[in-house]
Design a protein around this motif. Structure first.
Motif, PDB file in Angstrom:
ATOM      1  N   THR A 190      47.057  -5.383   8.451  1.00 11.77           N
ATOM      2  CA  THR A 190      47.741  -6.359   9.286  1.00 11.77           C
ATOM      3  C   THR A 190      48.688  -7.208   8.442  1.00 11.77           C
ATOM      4  O   THR A 190      48.588  -7.268   7.215  1.00 11.77           O
ATOM      5  CB  THR A 190      46.747  -7.287   9.992  1.00 11.77           C
ATOM      6  N   HIS A 191      49.595  -7.894   9.129  1.00 12.29           N
ATOM      7  CA  HIS A 191      50.506  -8.797   8.427  1.00 12.29           C
ATOM      8  C   HIS A 191      49.720  -9.818   7.609  1.00 12.29           C
ATOM      9  O   HIS A 191      50.053 -10.093   6.450  1.00 12.29           O
ATOM     10  CB  HIS A 191      51.402  -9.521   9.443  1.00 12.29           C
ATOM     11  N   ARG A 192      48.665 -10.371   8.198  1.00 10.73           N
ATOM     12  CA  ARG A 192      47.888 -11.394   7.498  1.00 10.73           C
ATOM     13  C   ARG A 192      47.143 -10.805   6.300  1.00 10.73           C
ATOM     14  O   ARG A 192      47.074 -11.435   5.236  1.00 10.73           O
ATOM     15  CB  ARG A 192      46.904 -12.050   8.474  1.00 10.73           C
ATOM     16  N   GLN A 193      46.585  -9.601   6.431  1.00  7.06           N
ATOM     17  CA  GLN A 193      45.898  -8.979   5.299  1.00  7.06           C
ATOM     18  C   GLN A 193      46.860  -8.745   4.139  1.00  7.06           C
ATOM     19  O   GLN A 193      46.532  -9.023   2.978  1.00  7.06           O
ATOM     20  CB  GLN A 193      45.273  -7.649   5.740  1.00  7.06           C
ATOM     21  N   LEU A 194      48.040  -8.235   4.425  1.00  8.66           N
ATOM     22  CA  LEU A 194      49.028  -7.991   3.382  1.00  8.66           C
ATOM     23  C   LEU A 194      49.529  -9.292   2.776  1.00  8.66           C
ATOM     24  O   LEU A 194      49.682  -9.409   1.550  1.00  8.66           O
ATOM     25  CB  LEU A 194      50.203  -7.192   3.954  1.00  8.66           C
ATOM     26  N   PHE A 195      49.753 -10.275   3.622  1.00 14.35           N
ATOM     27  CA  PHE A 195      50.264 -11.562   3.157  1.00 14.35           C
ATOM     28  C   PHE A 195      49.260 -12.221   2.210  1.00 14.35           C
ATOM     29  O   PHE A 195      49.614 -12.740   1.153  1.00 14.35           O
ATOM     30  CB  PHE A 195      50.526 -12.462   4.366  1.00 14.35           C
ATOM     31  N   THR A 196      47.980 -12.163   2.572  1.00 16.24           N
ATOM     32  CA  THR A 196      46.943 -12.739   1.727  1.00 16.24           C
ATOM     33  C   THR A 196      46.818 -11.985   0.411  1.00 16.24           C
ATOM     34  O   THR A 196      46.667 -12.587  -0.658  1.00 16.24           O
ATOM     35  CB  THR A 196      45.583 -12.722   2.458  1.00 16.24           C
ATOM     36  N   ALA A 197      46.886 -10.644   0.478  1.00 21.84           N
ATOM     37  CA  ALA A 197      46.750  -9.834  -0.739  1.00 21.84           C
ATOM     38  C   ALA A 197      47.889 -10.074  -1.719  1.00 21.84           C
ATOM     39  O   ALA A 197      47.683 -10.078  -2.936  1.00 21.84           O
ATOM     40  CB  ALA A 197      46.687  -8.354  -0.364  1.00 21.84           C
ATOM     41  N   VAL A 198      49.090 -10.305  -1.215  1.00 26.30           N
ATOM     42  CA  VAL A 198      50.267 -10.433  -2.083  1.00 26.30           C
ATOM     43  C   VAL A 198      50.586 -11.873  -2.437  1.00 26.30           C
ATOM     44  O   VAL A 198      50.885 -12.193  -3.590  1.00 26.30           O
ATOM     45  CB  VAL A 198      51.488  -9.758  -1.424  1.00 26.30           C
ATOM     46  N   TRP A 199      50.496 -12.763  -1.444  1.00 29.18           N
ATOM     47  CA  TRP A 199      50.873 -14.153  -1.675  1.00 29.18           C
ATOM     48  C   TRP A 199      49.674 -15.112  -1.784  1.00 29.18           C
ATOM     49  O   TRP A 199      49.845 -16.303  -1.918  1.00 29.18           O
ATOM     50  CB  TRP A 199      51.796 -14.638  -0.553  1.00 29.18           C
ATOM     51  N   GLY A 200      48.468 -14.579  -1.708  1.00 28.30           N
ATOM     52  CA  GLY A 200      47.290 -15.428  -1.803  1.00 28.30           C
ATOM     53  C   GLY A 200      47.148 -16.308  -0.576  1.00 28.30           C
ATOM     54  O   GLY A 200      47.278 -15.847   0.556  1.00 28.30           O
TER      55      GLY A 200
END
Length: 249
Positions: A190-200
């Motif tokens: 998901t957008h949120r999973q990717l965002f958290t993985a890359v941008w913390g």
């Protein structure tokens, strides 16, 4: 030696849906095509969320097919509970079509999502994909250090990307995004999973950030960024990395 049976758990309050899914799973073969001793399938059924969680805990199924509209609790709650202690793939079936709901399920730990009515052919294809991914994760002691995507070679140990021998420059953010995709092949993120993985824990519009950076990454690793083969968009939900796109194209 005969392979042990695969255990599948179907959690759905509609008997007819359970019957269709059960019959499809029992009629399919999930072993390697060249293996004459392909695993048999054992299908368990639950009509409520509570029963499903109990069966998942006691039987430890290899894969779970989960309906959202359960009579005693939400499918989202069941997914979160099972994901607390089980890594088994969870494939969600639902008559609901909202992108926000799909994203919430995937954020809660579901691995894939299909809307009703559904094709049993597609269902079995998705089940095979999830079982294949689960086997790869369990068998791998560490992620592959070198990944080949058509003309692109990615060396995870050296943090280097090459196209036909020429180095492709990636920014730190693009590299972090590519590495996240490589570590979760065939899984919708998901957008949120990717965002958290890359941008913390950064604040911001995850979907907008990703639209920009996935676009940059596609221009660097895809032969045709307009019709990407590896970085697939899941509209309204996120993205999925398909490493076999070259072989299947």
């Amino acid at each position: 030696m005969t392979a042990p049976p695969l255990t599948m758990l179907v959690i759905d309050d509609e008997p007819q849906i359970r019957r269709v899914v059960r019959n499809a799973l029992l009629s399919a073969s999930f072993g390697a095509a060249e293996d004459p001793e392909q695993p048999k399938v054992r299908v368990l059924e639950a009509a409520t969320g509570t029963e499903g969680v109990d069966l998942a805990a006691s039987e430890l199924p290899d894969l779970i097919v989960l309906d959202l509209g359960l009579p005693d609790q939400t499918g989202l709650a069941v997914c979160r509970e099972i994901r607390r202690w089980s890594a088994a793939p969870i494939l969600v079936l639902s008559a609901r079509h909202a992108d926000t709901e799909k994203a919430a399920l995937l954020d809660a730990g579901a691995d894939d999502y299909m809307t009703k009515p559904f094709s049993t052919v597609e269902l079995l294809a998705r089940v095979r994909a999830q079982l294949r991914r689960a086997r790869q994760v369990s068998e791998a002691k560490a992620p592959a250090e070198r990944v080949v995507l058509g003309s692109i070679t990615v060396d995870l140990a050296l943090r280097r990307v090459q196209r036909e021998g020429e180095v492709v420059h990636l920014t730190p953010t693009e590299w972090a995004l590519l590495r996240t995709f490589l570590l979760s092949p065939r899984k919708t993120l998901t957008h949120r999973q990717l965002f958290t993985a890359v941008w913390g824990n950064s604040e911001g519009d995850a979907q907008q950030y990703l639209r920009v950076y996935v676009g940059h990454l596609r221009r660097k690793i895809e032969d045709d960024p307009i019709r990407p083969r590896f970085l697939q968009t899941e509209p309204g939900v996120g993205y999925r990395f398909e490493p076999d796109a070259v072989a299947e194209a």
